[in-house]
Design a protein around this motif. Structure first.
Motif, PDB file in Angstrom:
ATOM      1  N   VAL A 110       0.425  -0.963   0.203  1.00  0.00           N
ATOM      2  CA  VAL A 110       0.184   0.120  -0.010  1.00  0.00           C
ATOM      3  C   VAL A 110       0.918   1.218   0.228  1.00  0.00           C
ATOM      4  O   VAL A 110       0.758   2.460  -0.701  1.00  0.00           O
ATOM      5  CB  VAL A 110      -1.009  -0.181   1.290  1.00  0.00           C
ATOM      6  CG1 VAL A 110      -1.743   1.024   1.477  1.00  0.00           C
ATOM      7  CG2 VAL A 110      -1.818  -1.176   0.761  1.00  0.00           C
ATOM      8  N   LEU A 111       1.891   0.935   0.538  1.00  0.00           N
ATOM      9  CA  LEU A 111       3.017   2.642   1.152  1.00  0.00           C
ATOM     10  C   LEU A 111       4.479   1.701   0.873  1.00  0.00           C
ATOM     11  O   LEU A 111       4.549   0.948   1.808  1.00  0.00           O
ATOM     12  CB  LEU A 111       2.804   2.580   1.966  1.00  0.00           C
ATOM     13  CG  LEU A 111       3.827   4.253   2.064  1.00  0.00           C
ATOM     14  CD1 LEU A 111       3.584   5.226   1.147  1.00  0.00           C
ATOM     15  CD2 LEU A 111       3.336   4.570   3.586  1.00  0.00           C
ATOM     16  N   ASP A 112       5.355   1.870   0.483  1.00  0.00           N
ATOM     17  CA  ASP A 112       6.558   0.721  -0.054  1.00  0.00           C
ATOM     18  C   ASP A 112       7.562   1.990   1.248  1.00  0.00           C
ATOM     19  O   ASP A 112       7.908   0.766   2.299  1.00  0.00           O
ATOM     20  CB  ASP A 112       7.283   1.748  -1.218  1.00  0.00           C
ATOM     21  CG  ASP A 112       8.015   2.885  -1.415  1.00  0.00           C
ATOM     22  OD1 ASP A 112       7.529   3.594  -0.999  1.00  0.00           O
ATOM     23  OD2 ASP A 112       8.574   2.746  -2.214  1.00  0.00           O
ATOM     24  N   ARG A 117       2.360  -2.518   9.110  1.00  0.00           N
ATOM     25  CA  ARG A 117       1.707  -1.365   9.372  1.00  0.00           C
ATOM     26  C   ARG A 117       2.692  -0.447  10.244  1.00  0.00           C
ATOM     27  O   ARG A 117       2.852  -1.388  11.507  1.00  0.00           O
ATOM     28  CB  ARG A 117       0.819  -0.958   9.285  1.00  0.00           C
ATOM     29  CG  ARG A 117       0.241   0.469  10.469  1.00  0.00           C
ATOM     30  CD  ARG A 117       0.047   2.258   9.940  1.00  0.00           C
ATOM     31  NE  ARG A 117      -0.220   2.972   9.854  1.00  0.00           N
ATOM     32  CZ  ARG A 117      -0.062   3.826   8.896  1.00  0.00           C
ATOM     33  NH1 ARG A 117       0.265   3.920   8.290  1.00  0.00           N
ATOM     34  NH2 ARG A 117      -1.307   4.960   9.108  1.00  0.00           N
ATOM     35  N   ASN A 118       3.334  -0.152   9.514  1.00  0.00           N
ATOM     36  CA  ASN A 118       5.019   0.508  10.085  1.00  0.00           C
ATOM     37  C   ASN A 118       5.113   2.164   9.918  1.00  0.00           C
ATOM     38  O   ASN A 118       4.265   2.752   9.124  1.00  0.00           O
ATOM     39  CB  ASN A 118       6.311   0.402   9.372  1.00  0.00           C
ATOM     40  CG  ASN A 118       6.584  -0.670   9.708  1.00  0.00           C
ATOM     41  OD1 ASN A 118       6.070  -1.508  11.018  1.00  0.00           O
ATOM     42  ND2 ASN A 118       7.551  -1.499   8.896  1.00  0.00           N
ATOM     43  N   ARG A 157     -10.329   1.416   4.867  1.00  0.00           N
ATOM     44  CA  ARG A 157     -10.499   3.502   5.154  1.00  0.00           C
ATOM     45  C   ARG A 157     -10.821   3.720   3.867  1.00  0.00           C
ATOM     46  O   ARG A 157     -11.160   4.722   3.319  1.00  0.00           O
ATOM     47  CB  ARG A 157      -9.377   3.493   5.747  1.00  0.00           C
ATOM     48  CG  ARG A 157      -8.455   5.243   4.951  1.00  0.00           C
ATOM     49  CD  ARG A 157      -7.108   6.080   5.459  1.00  0.00           C
ATOM     50  NE  ARG A 157      -7.546   5.876   6.844  1.00  0.00           N
ATOM     51  CZ  ARG A 157      -6.700   5.493   7.708  1.00  0.00           C
ATOM     52  NH1 ARG A 157      -4.994   4.810   7.516  1.00  0.00           N
ATOM     53  NH2 ARG A 157      -6.348   5.771   8.817  1.00  0.00           N
ATOM     54  N   ILE A 158     -10.595   2.389   2.701  1.00  0.00           N
ATOM     55  CA  ILE A 158     -10.910   2.696   1.267  1.00  0.00           C
ATOM     56  C   ILE A 158     -12.381   3.555   0.857  1.00  0.00           C
ATOM     57  O   ILE A 158     -12.646   4.227   0.047  1.00  0.00           O
ATOM     58  CB  ILE A 158     -10.339   2.034   0.005  1.00  0.00           C
ATOM     59  CG1 ILE A 158     -10.336   2.725  -0.917  1.00  0.00           C
ATOM     60  CG2 ILE A 158     -11.038   0.332   0.552  1.00  0.00           C
ATOM     61  CD1 ILE A 158      -8.931   3.068  -1.240  1.00  0.00           C
ATOM     62  N   ALA A 218      -2.714   5.109   5.131  1.00  0.00           N
ATOM     63  CA  ALA A 218      -3.264   4.214   4.032  1.00  0.00           C
ATOM     64  C   ALA A 218      -4.600   4.091   3.604  1.00  0.00           C
ATOM     65  O   ALA A 218      -4.934   3.528   4.553  1.00  0.00           O
ATOM     66  CB  ALA A 218      -2.487   3.067   3.893  1.00  0.00           C
ATOM     67  N   PRO A 219      -4.781   3.870   2.389  1.00  0.00           N
ATOM     68  CA  PRO A 219      -5.613   2.990   2.019  1.00  0.00           C
ATOM     69  C   PRO A 219      -6.254   2.096   2.099  1.00  0.00           C
ATOM     70  O   PRO A 219      -6.346   1.299   0.402  1.00  0.00           O
ATOM     71  CB  PRO A 219      -5.650   3.665   0.259  1.00  0.00           C
ATOM     72  CG  PRO A 219      -3.831   3.888  -0.080  1.00  0.00           C
ATOM     73  CD  PRO A 219      -3.768   4.067   1.190  1.00  0.00           C
TER      74      PRO A 219
END
Ligand code: MTE
Length: 532
Positions: free
Chosen positions: A120-122, A148-149, A202-203, A219-220
């Motif tokens: 989702v996010l790098d 989740r970081n 959340r999306i 994050a979506p």
């Protein structure tokens, strides 16, 4: 997010930041805190150091990549979906201890997570599994557990690890991993726990009504920011007893993580806290070093993490190195300024941190995992639907209802079609529904826990500015094709004979769909217009 299929897998070209800071003084300014610990800078205890970091970040302020705006547009069809340029740049300008952390963290993603994770996010890394992988069984394999970081991944040598426990305890202690694993000191426990990020689903909020474009990208997430593992460790309750117990005025227990957390050009160590009464319950807050029978992966907090059962995932601090017993909640921004649930009229125009309440126990939530949103489902008059349902706070799922008509008629899952009950874990469920209707239908699920709590009906009922806890009944649209209907079966045959396919349903049919004879016969019987 995980609902999207056919996503183009793109290379992560941007691991390196384009910004650098070659000031040699940085080596001494922000050193590695401990030998054999890499990527851990102690910030909490050094206000001067924090100020210096702030001054550097402030000097670079206009050079950092702007905060991305993705909520008002379609998400990129790439994997990674979002690239954390700004966070890589923050790490790059603070010198050698942190500069390579983004690249090292990405290498750990490659090593520890499955190749088909949805990134989702790098960086900071946020990833969820493809939906079918989440539904394989009650336990989520480590390589498919969501991550989740908020920062980079510190790497800490087990043998050099130590945990400090201080604040309002009678005998502050420093314990090694070997101390914690010594059965003569602490009896080990194993607990099956579902961790759920408050951003799960959340999306859906974003699609309907965007919200806070948090600096650390909100994050979506799809339906996969949840996972279940069997954790082995020791109960914090017992460790605090070993520290002579808590003093009378103890109220909150704070956990500090070794990763560096950035907020508004300030630096911190990740810090959260949970109420004393949570820690005093039996085996509800663990110090864990094993996940599903394997040593805790680095990406999930090795060598030691907190596992706070039934609470929002944010409290389960990874890479925990310090525990402080306090007389109030942690002052860390994650505790005080994030993971807040605001009312429906709170937004950029009026939001204040004191307006929202702090999310701790998770409410009932659920998701349909198969079929997936906008899927064309060809069936014979019934359809199998699968998904998950979870409730926090030690409550368990008692009932799962599924509807194929947007929530008018509900069918209840049979107990045999749900995985077993746990105090602190989800239940996977499946159900076969009779389905006569064709065309676009809305499937939805709502669960009930053992306290009769259930889910709000629509996303709008749960919308909140920070876009947390999308706990409304999960709704998806499917296109139903009932092949037990004669006309439909014929059309499917015709498609096959013509080497054509039903999907995409929006592509026009390229053969004659009705003979003139048939048309004439029908309109003769049922004329198009009245005779008189
Ligand atoms: N602990 C530290 N030190 N740093 C973090 O960024 N993220 C939290 C929590 N613990 C975080 C952390 C959040 S928001 C969640 S949802 C869980 O870790 C996710 O745990 P996982 O990545 O092992 O699935």
């Amino acid at each position: 997010m995980a609902t999207t299929v056919g996503r183009v897998k793109g290379p992560n070209e941007d691991v390196e930041s384009s910004l650098t800071n070659d000031d040699p003084a940085l080596v001494d300014a922000f050193p590695e805190e401990l030998p054999s610990w890499h990527g851990y800078i102690e910030w909490q205890n050094y206000p001067e150091r924090r100020k210096k970091a702030h001054d550097i970040l402030a000097a670079y302020k206009d050079k950092f990549t702007p905060i991305p705006e993705f909520q008002l547009k379609p998400l990129p069809e790439t994997n990674p979906i979002l690239v954390g340029h700004r966070w890589k740049e923050y790490h790059a300008v603070l010198g050698p201890t942190l500069k390579d952390i983004p690249a090292e963290s990405w290498a750990l993603v490659q090593k520890e997570k499955a190749a088909d994770m949805v990134h989702v996010l790098d960086f900071p890394y946020n990833g969820e599994p493809p939906r079918d992988k989440l539904m394989q069984g009650k336990i989520t394999p480590n390589k498919y557990h969501f991550v989740r970081n908020h920062g980079g991944i510190p790497t800490i040598d087990k043998a050099a690890f130590k945990l400090n426990i201080g604040g309002l305890v009678n005998k502050p202690q420093t314990l090694t991993l070997a101390d914690l694993q010594d059965p003569n000191k602490f009896e080990p426990v194993e607990v099956t726990v579902t961790l759920q990020c408050s951003g799960t689903r959340r999306i859906e909020q974003i699609h309907e009504y965007p919200g806070d474009g948090d600096e650390l990208i909100n994050a979506p997430w799809g339906e996969g920011a949840i996972g279940t593992a069997r954790y082995r460790g020791v109960s914090l309750k017992k460790v605090l007893k070993y520290c002579g117990g808590m003093k009378d005025n103890a109220r909150h227990i704070e956990f500090l993580g070794a990763d560096t957390y950035f907020k508004k050009l300030e630096v911190y160590n990740y810090a959260v806290s949970v109420p004393r009464r949570k820690v005093e319950a039996v085996d509800e807050v663990l110090l864990a070093w094993e996940m599903n029978g394997e040593p805790l992966p680095a990406i999930h907090g090795a060598p030691l993490r907190m596992v706070v059962t039934g609470f929002i995932g944010a409290r389960s601090c990874k890479w925990v190195y310090q525990i402080n017993v306090l007389d109030e909640p942690s002052h860390g921004p994650v505790q005080r300024k994030e993971y807040l649930y605001y009312g429906p009229q709170t937004g950029k125009q009026n939001v204040q941190f004191s307006n929202g309440f702090s999310i701790q126990e998770m409410p009932v939530s659920s998701a349909i995992m198969t079929p997936k949103d906008r899927e064309v489902v060809v069936h014979q008059g019934e359809i199998e639907i699968t998904g998950w349902a979870y409730s926090g706070g030690g409550r368990w799922i008692e009932r799962v209802d599924v509807s194929a008509d947007g929530g008018h008629i509900w069918y209840q899952c049979k107990p045999d079609d749900m995985t077993e009950k746990h105090y602190h874990a989800w239940r996977l469920w499946k159900i076969t529904l009779p389905l006569h209707a064709e065309g676009w239908l809305e499937l939805c699920v709502r669960a009930f826990d053992n306290a009769c709590n259930t889910q709000p009906t629509f996303v709008r009922s749960t919308w909140n500015w920070d876009l947390h806890v999308t706990s409304s009944a999960h709704r998806i649209k499917i296109y139903s094709v009932n092949a037990s209907h004669e006309d439909t079966a014929r059309r499917l045959r015709e498609l096959k004979e013509n080497g054509d396919s039903l999907e995409p349903i929006t592509r026009p049919l390229m053969f004659h769909i009705e003979s003139d004879e048939h048309y004439n016969e029908i309109v003769k019987k049922h004329p198009r217009e009245p005779e008189e």
